[in-house]
Motif scaffolding. Structure first.
Motif, mmCIF file in Angstrom:
data_model
loop_
_atom_site.group_PDB
_atom_site.id
_atom_site.type_symbol
_atom_site.label_atom_id
_atom_site.label_comp_id
_atom_site.label_asym_id
_atom_site.label_seq_id
_atom_site.Cartn_x
_atom_site.Cartn_y
_atom_site.Cartn_z
ATOM 1 N N ILE A 19 0.953 -1.140 0.047
ATOM 2 C CA ILE A 19 0.147 -0.085 0.068
ATOM 3 C C ILE A 19 0.813 1.392 0.104
ATOM 4 O O ILE A 19 0.493 2.391 -0.308
ATOM 5 C CB ILE A 19 -0.926 0.152 1.222
ATOM 6 N N ALA A 53 -2.640 0.271 -4.901
ATOM 7 C CA ALA A 53 -2.752 0.206 -3.295
ATOM 8 C C ALA A 53 -4.070 0.068 -3.075
ATOM 9 O O ALA A 53 -4.431 -0.450 -2.196
ATOM 10 C CB ALA A 53 -2.248 1.670 -2.890
ATOM 11 N N SER A 57 -5.677 -2.899 -0.703
ATOM 12 C CA SER A 57 -6.706 -2.806 0.236
ATOM 13 C C SER A 57 -7.710 -3.444 0.470
ATOM 14 O O SER A 57 -8.232 -4.109 1.388
ATOM 15 C CB SER A 57 -6.958 -1.097 0.393
ATOM 16 N N SER A 96 -8.119 0.516 10.427
ATOM 17 C CA SER A 96 -6.863 0.721 9.495
ATOM 18 C C SER A 96 -7.068 0.333 7.897
ATOM 19 O O SER A 96 -7.028 1.211 7.083
ATOM 20 C CB SER A 96 -5.514 -0.033 9.780
ATOM 21 N N MET A 100 -7.617 2.676 4.667
ATOM 22 C CA MET A 100 -6.667 2.602 3.449
ATOM 23 C C MET A 100 -7.785 2.203 2.158
ATOM 24 O O MET A 100 -7.249 2.971 1.039
ATOM 25 C CB MET A 100 -6.171 0.979 3.750
ATOM 26 N N SER A 104 -7.000 5.235 -0.896
ATOM 27 C CA SER A 104 -6.433 4.815 -1.817
ATOM 28 C C SER A 104 -7.717 4.820 -3.003
ATOM 29 O O SER A 104 -7.568 5.155 -4.102
ATOM 30 C CB SER A 104 -5.945 3.336 -1.799
ATOM 31 N N MET A 146 -1.113 6.515 3.560
ATOM 32 C CA MET A 146 -1.166 5.208 3.527
ATOM 33 C C MET A 146 -0.043 4.753 5.151
ATOM 34 O O MET A 146 -0.557 3.836 5.804
ATOM 35 C CB MET A 146 -0.453 4.170 2.542
ATOM 36 N N SER A 150 -1.866 3.134 8.489
ATOM 37 C CA SER A 150 -1.465 1.672 8.710
ATOM 38 C C SER A 150 -0.363 1.473 9.786
ATOM 39 O O SER A 150 -0.271 0.126 10.208
ATOM 40 C CB SER A 150 -0.890 1.380 7.189
#
Length: 242
Positions: A19, A53, A57, A96, A100, A104, A146, A150
């Protein structure tokens, strides 16, 4: 099973570093080869990097459905000084992964839209050469976001926060010679940078207070110790304790 004990090889959890790697790779390709690729190539590389990414995810969300306890994926050792032991580790849990997907997914759509928008914008402002620069900044922004959403510790979150702050400065001041009196955009970017530095002070103050209380910056360790700390010092978690 505790989140920290889940095998990172379960499902697609092991893909989580991508990611960040995907947008960084897109950024590097456009920095090195962007002039040869042309606008369509630059836009395609940047959009595909953000899209990759997003795909990772989605795969993480699929894995999370089968392993709702989530996972912590350690990439490498990072800071090991005295009692401070931090690894570069990604936290994969419901919160998270949701962030994400948002970062993304929306980011990919913005990249695609910006291909046409920036084609006209750089010509309107008389500098077509800045098309590539914009997408380099955008891929860097996705990578920083990201990291922010994360990371499994406050210092990784801080790195992501600083990266996002840098990208805000670069994008707000993208046409730095435009605006009121020819420096309006540059002044706006400077104001954003100064404001972020004020936020940094508050962030670091809180982070080091947490380290003083729990002896770690790692989210999973803090969450595990929180009930024990709350019993031993009831005011510690609301700022009233000493």
């Amino acid at each position: 099973m505790l989140l920290s004990e889940v095998n990172s090889a379960s499902g697609f959890f092991g893909l989580v570093p991508w990611i960040v790697f995907a947008p960084v790779l897109g950024m590097i390709i456009n920095m090195l080869l962007g002039k040869r690729l042309g606008e369509k190539g630059v836009g395609a590389v940047a959009s595909l990097a953000a899209g990759a990414a997003f795909l990772v995810s989605v795969l993480l969300a699929v894995s999370l459905a089968g392993h709702p306890e989530g996972a912590i994926v350690r990439l490498t050792e990072w800071i090991h000084i005295g009692s401070l032991n931090l690894d570069w580790a990604f936290r994969v849990d419901t919160l998270s992964v949701t962030m994400m997907l948002v970062v993304s997914g929306v980011g990919t759509l913005i990249h695609i839209y910006a291909i046409g928008y920036m084609h006209e914008d750089v010509r309107h402002n008389g500098d077509p050469g800045r098309f590539r620069r914009f997408f380099v900044f955008m891929n860097l922004f996705i990578a920083a976001m990201m990291i922010l959403v994360s990371g499994d510790n406050y210092m990784m979150l801080f790195v992501g926060w600083e990266g996002v702050g840098l990208c805000s400065y670069l994008l707000i001041g993208f046409w730095y010679e435009k605006g009121k009196d020819g420096i309006g955009n540059a002044l706006a970017a400077k104001k954003a940078m100064v404001t972020n530095r004020i936020g940094d002070f508050g962030f670091l103050l809180a982070a080091f207070t947490i380290f003083w209380t729990f002896g770690t910056f790692e989210f999973h360790a803090i969450f595990e110790k929180a009930p024990e700390v709350a019993v031993a010092n009831p005011g510690a978690l609301d700022g009233a304790g000493g």
